[in-house]
Design a protein around this motif. Structure first.
Motif, mmCIF file in Angstrom:
data_model
loop_
_atom_site.group_PDB
_atom_site.id
_atom_site.type_symbol
_atom_site.label_atom_id
_atom_site.label_comp_id
_atom_site.label_asym_id
_atom_site.label_seq_id
_atom_site.Cartn_x
_atom_site.Cartn_y
_atom_site.Cartn_z
ATOM 1 N N VAL A 237 34.342 31.716 19.292
ATOM 2 C CA VAL A 237 34.828 32.982 18.744
ATOM 3 C C VAL A 237 33.759 34.064 18.894
ATOM 4 C CG1 VAL A 237 35.508 34.182 16.623
ATOM 5 C CG2 VAL A 237 36.477 31.937 17.160
ATOM 6 N N ARG A 238 32.504 33.711 18.632
ATOM 7 C CA ARG A 238 31.413 34.683 18.777
ATOM 8 C C ARG A 238 31.325 35.178 20.220
ATOM 9 N NH1 ARG A 238 27.026 34.457 21.383
ATOM 10 N NH2 ARG A 238 25.267 35.845 20.933
ATOM 11 N N MET A 239 31.387 34.253 21.189
ATOM 12 C CA MET A 239 31.253 34.658 22.583
ATOM 13 C C MET A 239 32.471 35.444 23.046
ATOM 14 S SD MET A 239 29.046 34.625 24.945
ATOM 15 C CE MET A 239 29.349 35.749 26.303
ATOM 16 N N ALA A 240 33.657 35.092 22.543
ATOM 17 C CA ALA A 240 34.870 35.840 22.895
ATOM 18 C C ALA A 240 34.782 37.272 22.371
ATOM 19 C CB ALA A 240 36.102 35.136 22.337
ATOM 20 N N HIS A 241 34.245 37.411 21.175
ATOM 21 C CA HIS A 241 34.032 38.755 20.612
ATOM 22 C C HIS A 241 33.085 39.570 21.503
ATOM 23 C CE1 HIS A 241 31.504 41.537 18.299
ATOM 24 N NE2 HIS A 241 30.522 40.658 18.419
ATOM 25 N N ARG A 242 32.043 38.931 22.011
ATOM 26 C CA ARG A 242 31.094 39.625 22.882
ATOM 27 C C ARG A 242 31.769 40.075 24.173
ATOM 28 N NH1 ARG A 242 26.248 41.200 20.955
ATOM 29 N NH2 ARG A 242 25.211 40.791 22.958
ATOM 30 N N LEU A 243 32.608 39.214 24.724
ATOM 31 C CA LEU A 243 33.305 39.573 25.961
ATOM 32 C C LEU A 243 34.260 40.735 25.713
ATOM 33 C CD1 LEU A 243 33.590 38.807 28.948
ATOM 34 C CD2 LEU A 243 35.471 37.283 28.289
ATOM 35 N N GLU A 284 49.658 45.817 43.151
ATOM 36 C CA GLU A 284 49.564 44.765 44.148
ATOM 37 C C GLU A 284 48.326 43.900 43.972
ATOM 38 O OE1 GLU A 284 49.686 46.714 47.876
ATOM 39 O OE2 GLU A 284 51.718 47.504 47.630
ATOM 40 N N THR A 285 47.288 44.434 43.363
ATOM 41 C CA THR A 285 46.006 43.729 43.285
ATOM 42 C C THR A 285 45.751 43.163 41.898
ATOM 43 O OG1 THR A 285 44.863 45.781 42.735
ATOM 44 C CG2 THR A 285 45.001 45.199 45.071
ATOM 45 N N ASP A 286 44.902 42.128 41.871
ATOM 46 C CA ASP A 286 44.439 41.601 40.587
ATOM 47 C C ASP A 286 43.506 42.629 39.946
ATOM 48 O OD1 ASP A 286 45.817 39.237 41.024
ATOM 49 O OD2 ASP A 286 44.120 38.272 42.011
ATOM 50 N N HIS A 287 43.268 42.467 38.659
ATOM 51 C CA HIS A 287 42.410 43.418 37.944
ATOM 52 C C HIS A 287 40.967 42.914 37.958
ATOM 53 C CE1 HIS A 287 41.171 46.528 35.273
ATOM 54 N NE2 HIS A 287 40.875 45.694 34.278
ATOM 55 N N ARG A 288 40.066 43.738 38.499
ATOM 56 C CA ARG A 288 38.655 43.363 38.599
ATOM 57 C C ARG A 288 37.831 44.143 37.582
ATOM 58 N NH1 ARG A 288 36.424 43.962 44.435
ATOM 59 N NH2 ARG A 288 37.453 46.006 44.329
ATOM 60 N N ILE A 289 37.061 43.404 36.792
ATOM 61 C CA ILE A 289 36.169 44.026 35.818
ATOM 62 C C ILE A 289 34.731 43.731 36.229
ATOM 63 C CG2 ILE A 289 35.416 44.096 33.404
ATOM 64 C CD1 ILE A 289 38.187 43.302 32.552
ATOM 65 N N PRO A 290 33.964 44.748 36.642
ATOM 66 C CA PRO A 290 32.549 44.528 36.943
ATOM 67 C C PRO A 290 31.819 44.114 35.666
ATOM 68 C CG PRO A 290 33.315 46.658 37.760
ATOM 69 C CD PRO A 290 34.369 46.143 36.845
ATOM 70 N N LEU A 291 30.966 43.134 35.766
ATOM 71 C CA LEU A 291 30.228 42.650 34.606
ATOM 72 C C LEU A 291 28.810 43.205 34.650
ATOM 73 C CD1 LEU A 291 31.465 38.952 34.739
ATOM 74 C CD2 LEU A 291 32.260 40.744 33.182
ATOM 75 N N GLY A 292 28.455 43.930 33.603
ATOM 76 C CA GLY A 292 27.105 44.471 33.526
ATOM 77 C C GLY A 292 26.091 43.355 33.364
ATOM 78 N N PRO A 293 24.808 43.630 33.602
ATOM 79 C CA PRO A 293 23.762 42.602 33.531
ATOM 80 C C PRO A 293 23.712 41.881 32.183
ATOM 81 C CG PRO A 293 22.913 44.609 34.527
ATOM 82 C CD PRO A 293 24.274 44.950 34.003
ATOM 83 N N GLU A 294 23.960 42.620 31.094
ATOM 84 C CA GLU A 294 23.846 42.016 29.762
ATOM 85 C C GLU A 294 24.885 40.915 29.555
ATOM 86 O OE1 GLU A 294 22.193 45.988 29.989
ATOM 87 O OE2 GLU A 294 24.246 45.254 30.345
ATOM 88 N N ILE A 295 26.159 41.232 29.768
ATOM 89 C CA ILE A 295 27.210 40.244 29.503
ATOM 90 C C ILE A 295 27.213 39.164 30.583
ATOM 91 C CG2 ILE A 295 29.059 41.487 30.712
ATOM 92 C CD1 ILE A 295 29.325 39.439 27.428
ATOM 93 N N ALA A 296 26.846 39.501 31.819
ATOM 94 C CA ALA A 296 26.786 38.492 32.880
ATOM 95 C C ALA A 296 25.758 37.419 32.538
ATOM 96 C CB ALA A 296 26.467 39.145 34.221
#
Length: 422
Positions: A237-243, A284-296
């Motif tokens: 739950v904690r990590m899901a909140h962070r995402l 037509e395309t999937d949704h892409r979310i770039p991940l910043g350095p912190e969350i990555a």
């Protein structure tokens, strides 16, 4: 002979008759009720009656499983049916068929039929979301119940439990689905009434557009992140909140996130959500979310802890499912005491508001959140997804959140808006 007319049998007389073992003989109790000893030696209660000018036999069951008193009760029910002009044997066959159909036609079975029918007219994304909503919020309470036995009060309780999570839109949408299932059940003859129809009265009427609660300043957002780190909650739950916070993704996409959607070791880490999982399903395309350095970095560490297969946030029950959205909403609503102030969806509002204030182009922000375009021209214009600008946007967002979490004062850098705007 033991027995007689007018209900004169006794249990002693019945047992004595059976002991004689006179197979093929009958022991009468009166009004057509008698105990018949079959050629196989089984004592069976039967009722002889006339219907439509013909003599018929209504079999009750074996003695002693069916007692003398129970057989007489059955005789009274048979006589009542005859007074109504009904054939008792036919009425019993109809009741048995109805009971069998009722046990087969559970709400879940009928709902799955309805979903299969709707698959032809709905988009794949909408169909998948509807199926997941029923699985998540309805089947536990209604799934195993015969559809004909469900009352308005049962439906109302189910909808009320959803609404208590402070998700009026979800409760309203699921109630619409329930209405569809029950109308389908009516058309198929599985139930007479639609018990979902009155349940609308327990939900408040919308007064214009209802906005999700959201805090829109950096100090408040930083405070949420710090408090969540100190809160007693499960690691998933904690990590899901962070995402939720660092991607501003919809909560449904977060709880259903799978490791195969994440490309953490690419030069630009990215979360690719299949279009079928998205609210907007006409792209037509999937949704892409770039991940910043912190969350990555946090996700790589999380992957090392739980492994890289299946769901990112597995359910603690160990049933190979993911955590529920309610577990995250409860963290905000109860543990962090943010009811009416901020919700998981509030990160999307904060992301949009603060990014626009910082000077990011509206189209870039809307694409990042996968919002519906205002018109087809804009949609065609943004087909390229402006991914480079979105990378800059998410890097900015992650860096600002990290600073806010550590209590740093955030002020716009002179000229930064012009640099970040496309």
């Amino acid at each position: 002979m033991a027995g007689g007319i007018g209900g004169k049998l006794t249990n002693i007389g019945v047992r004595a008759f059976i002991a004689k073992d006179e197979r093929g003989k009958k022991l009468p109790d009166g009004h057509g009720l008698h105990l018949y000893l079959t050629p196989a030696g089984s004592p069976t209660w039967r009722i002889k009656y006339r219907y439509g000018g013909k003599e018929k036999i209504y079999s009750i069951g074996l003695y002693p499983q069916i007692s003398l008193a129970a057989a007489r009760v059955e005789l009274g029910e048979v006589k009542a049916l005859l007074k109504e002009g009904k054939d008792p044997v036919t009425a019993r066959r109809i009741n048995r068929a109805a009971n069998l159909a009722e046990s087969d036609n559970t709400f879940k079975a009928v709902a799955e039929e309805w979903l299969a029918m709707k698959k032809k007219e709905w988009s794949a994304g909408h169909h998948a979301k509807s199926a997941r909503a029923l699985e998540r919020d309805v089947y536990r309470s209604l799934g195993s119940l015969p559809v004909a036995s469900i009352t308005p009060a049962i439906v109302a309780k189910t909808i009320e439990n959803i609404y208590k999570r402070d998700v009026l839109e979800t409760a309203t949408r699921i109630l619409q689905q329930l209405n569809g299932v029950f109308r389908y059940a009516q058309a198929r003859g599985f139930c007479r009434d639609n018990p979902a129809a009155p349940a609308r009265e327990i939900l408040p009427r919308k007064k214009g557009t209802r906005r999700m609660p959201a805090l829109l300043d950096w100090p408040s957002l930083g405070s949420i992140l710090r408090r969540a780190e100190l809160a007693r909650t499960s690691p998933p739950v904690r990590m899901a909140h962070r995402l939720c916070a660092f991607t501003a993704a919809r909560i449904s996409n977060v709880v259903e996130a799978e490791w195969r959607e994440f490309h953490l070791n690419d030069e630009q880490p990215v979360w690719v959500i299949p279009r079928a999982k998205m609210k907007v399903d006409n792209r037509e395309t999937d949704h892409r979310i770039p991940l910043g350095p912190e969350i990555a970095a946090e996700l790589r560490e999380w992957k090392g802890i739980i492994g890289g297969r299946g769901y990112l946030f597995p359910s603690p029950t160990g049933d190979k499912n993911h955590i529920s959205r309610e577990s995250i909403e409860k963290l905000y609503r109860e543990t962090l005491r943010l009811a009416g102030k901020h919700s998981p969806h509030g990160w999307r509002s904060a992301f949009s508001t603060l990014a626009r204030e910082e000077g990011f182009a509206r189209e870039v922000v809307e694409l990042a959140l996968d919002h519906t375009h205002d018109n087809e021209v804009a949609m065609a214009y943004d087909r390229g997804e402006r991914f480079t600008q979105r990378i800059a946007l998410y890097n900015w967002w992650g860096a600002r959140l990290a600073k806010a979490q550590h209590g740093a004062k955030i002020t716009p850098i002179a000229g930064e808006s012009a640099v970040l705007s496309p």
